[in-house]
Every structure is written in structure tokens, then in C-alpha cells.
Design a protein around this motif. Structure first.
Motif, PDB file in Angstrom:
ATOM      1  N   LYS A   4      43.530  37.859  20.169  1.00  0.00           N
ATOM      2  CA  LYS A   4      44.317  39.091  19.403  1.00  0.00           C
ATOM      3  C   LYS A   4      43.711  39.170  17.929  1.00  0.00           C
ATOM      4  N   TYR A   5      44.188  40.359  17.297  1.00  0.00           N
ATOM      5  CA  TYR A   5      43.827  40.539  15.943  1.00  0.00           C
ATOM      6  C   TYR A   5      44.567  39.680  15.242  1.00  0.00           C
ATOM      7  N   CYS A   6      44.149  39.234  14.111  1.00  0.00           N
ATOM      8  CA  CYS A   6      44.738  38.334  13.073  1.00  0.00           C
ATOM      9  C   CYS A   6      45.993  39.128  12.579  1.00  0.00           C
ATOM     10  N   LYS A   7      45.988  40.560  12.313  1.00  0.00           N
ATOM     11  CA  LYS A   7      47.080  41.417  11.983  1.00  0.00           C
ATOM     12  C   LYS A   7      48.138  41.199  13.007  1.00  0.00           C
ATOM     13  N   GLU A   8      47.844  40.963  14.167  1.00  0.00           N
ATOM     14  CA  GLU A   8      49.241  40.958  15.116  1.00  0.00           C
ATOM     15  C   GLU A   8      50.097  39.815  15.031  1.00  0.00           C
TER      16      GLU A   8
END
Length: 176
Positions: A4-8
Motif C-alpha cells: 500500500k502507498y504511505c498516503k493511504e
């Protein structure tokens, strides 16, 4: 398990700094800020893992500038690195003077949280993918922080072996 992306996992929380939240110096209580930090870190870790989480450690909280009742306090957190069942969460604290609009970094912290299953046993978590310059730098430095965390934990365990659970009054009793 898909990364998953950090921003998620990003959480942003903003609060007024009110007089009851301040100490005798007129600045935000450190303990109040630490509570906010643990709260947003647990939200980021839960968002990342979709599991119940528990705080395993707080590396440190670096208080960089005071936060006053003229400020709003904004906390931004996200997962920057993962182990098998653990997540390292970065929390950035920004104070914003509500009258001038000036913003400043007031504190930073790293926490480690562990994802748990229905029986409170650790469960695997997805890896993370950094995309911004800040996320990438924090992700790259994660192994160094993990080593320091491991060493501090070993020191804490050794130190705890010298401590007693006896009541203070029991330790200081003198025989007459």
C-alpha cells in the motif's frame, strides 16, 4: 499481500489549543500532545492494516517549538515502514498561529504498532510504498531506526532486571 502507498494511511487531525490544555508556561502540556500523537499513529496503523493495533513503542517525541493558545495544533501521521507484523508510523506536529497563519514544525515522533487478530495475536501487515521525497527519506532510514530501537529495548530489559516491585516504604524500613 499487496503493498500500500504511505498516503493511504495518512491521518490529519487538527485541534484548538485551549487554556485548560496548557501548563504553567502557557504552552500545550507535553502529555496532551503525546496522547494526540498516539491517537493519530494508531489510526494510521489501523487504516494501513485494517486490524486492531497496539502501540509497541514510542521511539521519542522531540519537542521542537512551543505550542500556545494562539495556535492550532495539526498532527499528520502515516506508516513509513513495516516489518512482518509491525508498522513504523511517523507523526509530524505542526503549530499554526491562527492570527498570522504562520506554520512551524513543533514536534516529531516515530511509533511502532503491531497488528492483532481476533485472539490478540500478531498478524502480517502489507508493505508500504513511499512516493514523496519525505516518505522516501523516512522509508530509507527505517532500518537504522529499527536497529536503534532493538538496542534500546535490550537496554530497557537489562535495566528492568535491576528494578524492584517492592513498595518504597518496604524498601526503607529500618529494624529497631
Amino acid at each position: 499481500m499487496e503493498a500500500k502507498y504511505c498516503k493511504e494511511s495518512r491521518i490529519v487531525k487538527m485541534s484548538h489549543v485551549l487554556p485548560p490544555d496548557t501548563n504553567t508556561h502557557g504552552t500545550l502540556f507535553g502529555g496532551k500532545l503525546m496522547s494526540y500523537i498516539d491517537d493519530v499513529a494508531s489510526l494510521s496503523a489501523t487504516r494501513h492494516s485494517h486490524r486492531t493495533v497496539v502501540t509497541a513503542s514510542t521511539d521519542s517525541v522531540h519537542f521542537l517549538s512551543p505550542i500556545t493558545p494562539n495556535d492550532a495544533v495539526m498532527l499528520e501521521s502515516y506508516v513509513v515502514s513495516t516489518g512482518r507484523t509491525s508498522m513504523e508510523v511517523f507523526v509530524k506536529v505542526i503549530a499554526e498561529n491562527l492570527y498570522t497563519g504562520e506554520r512551524r514544525i513543533s514536534a516529531t515522533s516515530f511509533l511502532t504498532l503491531v497488528a492483532l487478530d481476533e485472539n490478540n495475536k500478531p498478524v502480517p501487515v502489507p508493505p508500504v510504498i513511499p512516493t514523496t521525497k519525505e516518505e522516501t527519506k523516512l522509508h530509507e532510514l527505517a532500518p537504522q531506526r529499527a536497529e536503534m530501537r532493538k538496542a534500546r529495548r535490550a537496554e530497557s530489559k537489562e535495566f528492568a532486571s535491576y528494578l524492584t516491585t517492592e513498595d518504597y516504604h518496604e524498601q526503607t524500613k529500618c529494624e529497631t
